[in-house]
Design an enzyme around this catalytic site. Structure first.
Site, PDB file in Angstrom:
ATOM      1  N   LEU A  44       0.822  -1.213   0.000  1.00 33.49           N
ATOM      2  CA  LEU A  44       0.000   0.000   0.000  1.00 33.49           C
ATOM      3  C   LEU A  44       0.848   1.253   0.000  1.00 33.49           C
ATOM      4  O   LEU A  44       1.851   1.321   0.702  1.00 33.49           O
ATOM      5  CB  LEU A  44      -0.885   0.027   1.252  1.00 33.49           C
ATOM      6  N   ARG A  45       0.413   2.226  -0.785  1.00 31.55           N
ATOM      7  CA  ARG A  45       1.079   3.523  -0.741  1.00 31.55           C
ATOM      8  C   ARG A  45       0.261   4.476   0.114  1.00 31.55           C
ATOM      9  O   ARG A  45      -0.970   4.521  -0.023  1.00 31.55           O
ATOM     10  CB  ARG A  45       1.193   4.126  -2.146  1.00 31.55           C
ATOM     11  N   GLU A  46       0.919   5.224   0.953  1.00 27.52           N
ATOM     12  CA  GLU A  46       0.203   6.210   1.758  1.00 27.52           C
ATOM     13  C   GLU A  46      -0.460   7.211   0.825  1.00 27.52           C
ATOM     14  O   GLU A  46       0.068   7.541  -0.227  1.00 27.52           O
ATOM     15  CB  GLU A  46       1.172   6.926   2.707  1.00 27.52           C
ATOM     16  N   LYS A  76      13.878   2.661   5.271  1.00 21.50           N
ATOM     17  CA  LYS A  76      14.018   1.559   6.231  1.00 21.50           C
ATOM     18  C   LYS A  76      14.207   0.224   5.506  1.00 21.50           C
ATOM     19  O   LYS A  76      15.065  -0.582   5.884  1.00 21.50           O
ATOM     20  CB  LYS A  76      12.752   1.523   7.102  1.00 21.50           C
ATOM     21  N   CYS A 127       8.817   3.559   4.600  1.00 19.62           N
ATOM     22  CA  CYS A 127       9.175   2.277   3.978  1.00 19.62           C
ATOM     23  C   CYS A 127      10.516   2.277   3.258  1.00 19.62           C
ATOM     24  O   CYS A 127      11.419   1.524   3.636  1.00 19.62           O
ATOM     25  CB  CYS A 127       8.079   1.859   3.009  1.00 19.62           C
TER      26      CYS A 127
HETATM   27  C1  UDX Z   1       5.976   2.700  -0.676  1.00 19.42           C
HETATM   28  C2  UDX Z   1       5.629   1.645  -1.733  1.00 19.42           C
HETATM   29  O1  UDX Z   1       5.250   2.311  -2.953  1.00 19.42           O
HETATM   30  C3  UDX Z   1       4.526   0.737  -1.240  1.00 19.42           C
HETATM   31  O2  UDX Z   1       4.300  -0.300  -2.192  1.00 19.42           O
HETATM   32  C4  UDX Z   1       4.954   0.108   0.107  1.00 19.42           C
HETATM   33  O3  UDX Z   1       3.933  -0.686   0.621  1.00 19.42           O
HETATM   34  C5  UDX Z   1       5.329   1.197   1.113  1.00 19.42           C
HETATM   35  O4  UDX Z   1       6.329   2.055   0.535  1.00 19.42           O
HETATM   36  P1  UDX Z   1       4.929   5.001   0.199  1.00 19.42           P
HETATM   37  O5  UDX Z   1       6.126   5.077   1.089  1.00 19.42           O
HETATM   38  O6  UDX Z   1       3.578   5.259   0.773  1.00 19.42           O
HETATM   39  O7  UDX Z   1       4.841   3.528  -0.480  1.00 19.42           O
HETATM   40  O8  UDX Z   1       5.118   6.047  -0.972  1.00 19.42           O
HETATM   41  P2  UDX Z   1       5.539   6.072  -2.505  1.00 19.42           P
HETATM   42  O9  UDX Z   1       4.452   6.709  -3.266  1.00 19.42           O
HETATM   43  O10 UDX Z   1       6.035   4.784  -3.001  1.00 19.42           O
HETATM   44  O11 UDX Z   1       6.755   7.119  -2.445  1.00 19.42           O
HETATM   45  C6  UDX Z   1       7.890   6.905  -1.622  1.00 19.42           C
HETATM   46  C7  UDX Z   1       8.857   8.058  -1.736  1.00 19.42           C
HETATM   47  O12 UDX Z   1       9.471   8.072  -3.020  1.00 19.42           O
HETATM   48  C8  UDX Z   1       8.231   9.440  -1.567  1.00 19.42           C
HETATM   49  O13 UDX Z   1       9.101  10.244  -0.791  1.00 19.42           O
HETATM   50  C9  UDX Z   1       8.127   9.977  -2.978  1.00 19.42           C
HETATM   51  O14 UDX Z   1       8.164  11.380  -3.032  1.00 19.42           O
HETATM   52  C10 UDX Z   1       9.386   9.369  -3.601  1.00 19.42           C
HETATM   53  N1  UDX Z   1       9.309   9.212  -5.065  1.00 19.42           N
HETATM   54  C11 UDX Z   1       8.412   8.354  -5.617  1.00 19.42           C
HETATM   55  C12 UDX Z   1      10.199   9.915  -5.872  1.00 19.42           C
HETATM   56  O15 UDX Z   1      11.043  10.687  -5.394  1.00 19.42           O
HETATM   57  N2  UDX Z   1      10.149   9.713  -7.226  1.00 19.42           N
HETATM   58  C13 UDX Z   1       9.266   8.866  -7.813  1.00 19.42           C
HETATM   59  O16 UDX Z   1       9.295   8.742  -9.048  1.00 19.42           O
HETATM   60  C14 UDX Z   1       8.362   8.167  -6.981  1.00 19.42           C
END
Ligand code: UDX
Length: 457
Positions: free
Chosen positions: A177-179, A287, A284
């Site tokens: 899941l993504r937040e 960590k 996520c």
């Molecule tokens: C992530 C995973 O996507 C999800 O599958 C897992 O269960 C938990 O970790 P989340 O941490 O909610 O989800 O956010 P996500 O949308 O994946 O983004 C993570 C980080 O990466 C954010 O800081 C976002 O800004 C950054 N990001 C994402 C980028 O810098 N560039 C991108 O192209 C995509």
């Protein structure tokens, strides 16, 4: 079909199951609410009594769009209950999800203390067959350790010598899941991964997820655990690759957005997670990358690639600060407005948010920081000292020598830049997410700096 009709339609013909979820943090709550939504009877368990009290009253302690409304609905329907006792809560459940925290230790290892405690408590409260399912992100082979802990702690009355008179299984079912869009991600997953050691466990998990009509990937438990680590780490690789690319683009005069677009049309690569910016944050990726590096080390493999992914991520924030320092010339006493604090939009989560390192670095150079975030302010107050909070982006811009776009909230996409410019002391914008790449801010008289746009001389 809307969420409501879809859930009703999908529930037809499924066997509703009694399920307990231990841990009412982000993952546990979303899982509990969504499993209630697809027709099961859920009890969410947490040992924090004040949290349980608030949840029973329908208050969600985190900001996640849509979650509180569904929670209230299923409390009212009596499909969702809360308890602080594993013994009472899990008594009637066939399946028990473990969704407690697995924070990082100082050395980067995942701290599995809570997982072990829960496994022991589940063992002590066993009265019938239980399927125990790991939902938290855990290192490979944790399932085996949970199984052993349960076996060792099952009450004597259910043992005859070494033989157990009660049957149980341990399975792995990692969450992806993504937040900010967790409910939609749960209801429409790309795949549901289940790692099982028995046909019985597989049947139960298939039954639980049947209403989703999702692609099911069935593996052994070790492989399922590794799928989670590998998926998150690979996404981090993609982001760090884009960030490294952005540095090169700035030096050779290329545009990282065009390069990513050109790469992304190749189906083998794909455009998603190639957005250069100020690095990944959240609960996520930082960590999990760290934990995967440690896990690899322990298995005798030095995962240099992931170490570099982490280094690139750290340097991306530092490079942004260097750019601001260079363009501002003198940082001391300059007023810097920060648009967005949370690690990404649609959440109030400040864990490992890039804003933290960036703001602290600029403060250490004597900058005066003002900030605005639609949801993240409350959680940021215990992190920052000396930050002034504004009520909206226009109040934020007042008297600023520079604005930094840190989190790409929807409301920041449609700002009135004429109004912003007239409020600022000098019109400098540093866009850490390339949000305004098409807005021609230079035409309005701004000095505009994006990430990897090849325009930094
Ligand atoms: C992530 C995973 O996507 C999800 O599958 C897992 O269960 C938990 O970790 P989340 O941490 O909610 O989800 O956010 P996500 O949308 O994946 O983004 C993570 C980080 O990466 C954010 O800081 C976002 O800004 C950054 N990001 C994402 C980028 O810098 N560039 C991108 O192209 C995509």
């Amino acid at each position: 079909m809307g969420l409501k009709e879809e859930a009703a339609h999908n529930r037809k013909g499924i066997e509703k199951m009694k399920i307990a979820i231990v841990g009412s943090g982000y993952v546990g709550l979303v899982t509990g609410v969504c499993l209630a939504h697809i027709g099961h009877d859920i009890v969410c368990i947490d040992n924090d009594r004040s949290k349980v009290k608030k949840l029973k009253e329908g208050h969600v302690p985190i900001y996640e769009p849509g979650l509180e409304a569904l929670l209230k609905k299923y409390i009212k329907n009596k499909k969702l209950k809360f308890s602080y006792s594993i013994k009472d809560g899990a008594k009637e459940a066939t399946a028990i999800f473990i969704a407690v925290g697995t924070p990082s230790k100082k050395n980067g290892d995942a701290d599995l203390t809570y997982v072990e405690n829960v496994a022991r408590e589940i063992a002590l409260s066993m009265n019938d067959y239980k399927l125990v399912i790991e939902k938290s992100t855990v290192p490979a082979a944790t399932g085996k350790r949970i199984e052993r802990t349960i076996r060792l702690n099952i009450p004597k009355k259910y043992k005859k010598g070494n033989k157990l008179l009660l049957d149980f299984d341990v399975a792995s079912n990692p969450e992806f899941l993504r937040e900010g869009c967790a409910i939609d991600d749960f209801m429409n997953p790309d795949r549901v991964v289940i790692g099982v050691q028995s046909k019985k466990a597989e049947k139960i998990l298939r039954e639980i997820y049947k209403p989703l009509k999702a692609k099911m990937i069935v593996t052994d438990t070790n492989s399922a655990e590794l799928i989670k680590h590998a998926s998150n780490s690979f996404l981090a690789v993609k982001i760090s690759f884009a960030n490294a690319l952005s540095q090169i683009c700035d030096h050779v005069g290329a545009d990282v957005l065009k390069v990513a677009e050109g790469m992304g049309f190749d189906k083998r690569i794909g455009r998603s997670f190639l957005n250069a910016g100020i690095g990944y944050g959240g609960s996520c990726f930082p960590k999990d990358v760290e934990a995967f590096i440690r896990l690899s080390e322990k298995s005798g493999y030095n995962f240099e690639l992931l170490k570099e992914v982490r280094n690139i991520n750290e340097d991306q924030k530092a490079a942004f600060v260097r750019l601001i320092e260079d363009k501002l010339w003198i940082v001391k006493n300059k007023v810097i407005g920060v648009l967005g604090l949370a690690f990404k939009p649609d959440t109030d989560d400040m864990r490992n948010a890039p804003s933290i390192d960036i703001i602290k670095a600029l403060q250490s150079e004597g900058a005066k920081i003002k900030a605005y975030d639609p949801q993240g302010v409350q959680n940021s107050k215990s992190i920052f000292k000396g930050v002034t909070y504004s009520k909206d982006p226009y109040a934020l811009a007042k008297g600023c020598d520079a604005l930094l776009l840190i989190t790409e909230w929807e409301e920041f996409k449609k700002l009135n830049f004429k109004k912003i410019k007239s409020a600022m002391r000098q019109p400098l914008i540093f866009d850490g997410r390339n949000l305004y790449h098409d807005d021609n801010l230079e035409k309005l008289g701004f000095e505009y700096y994006g990430i990897g746009r090849g325009d930094i001389s």
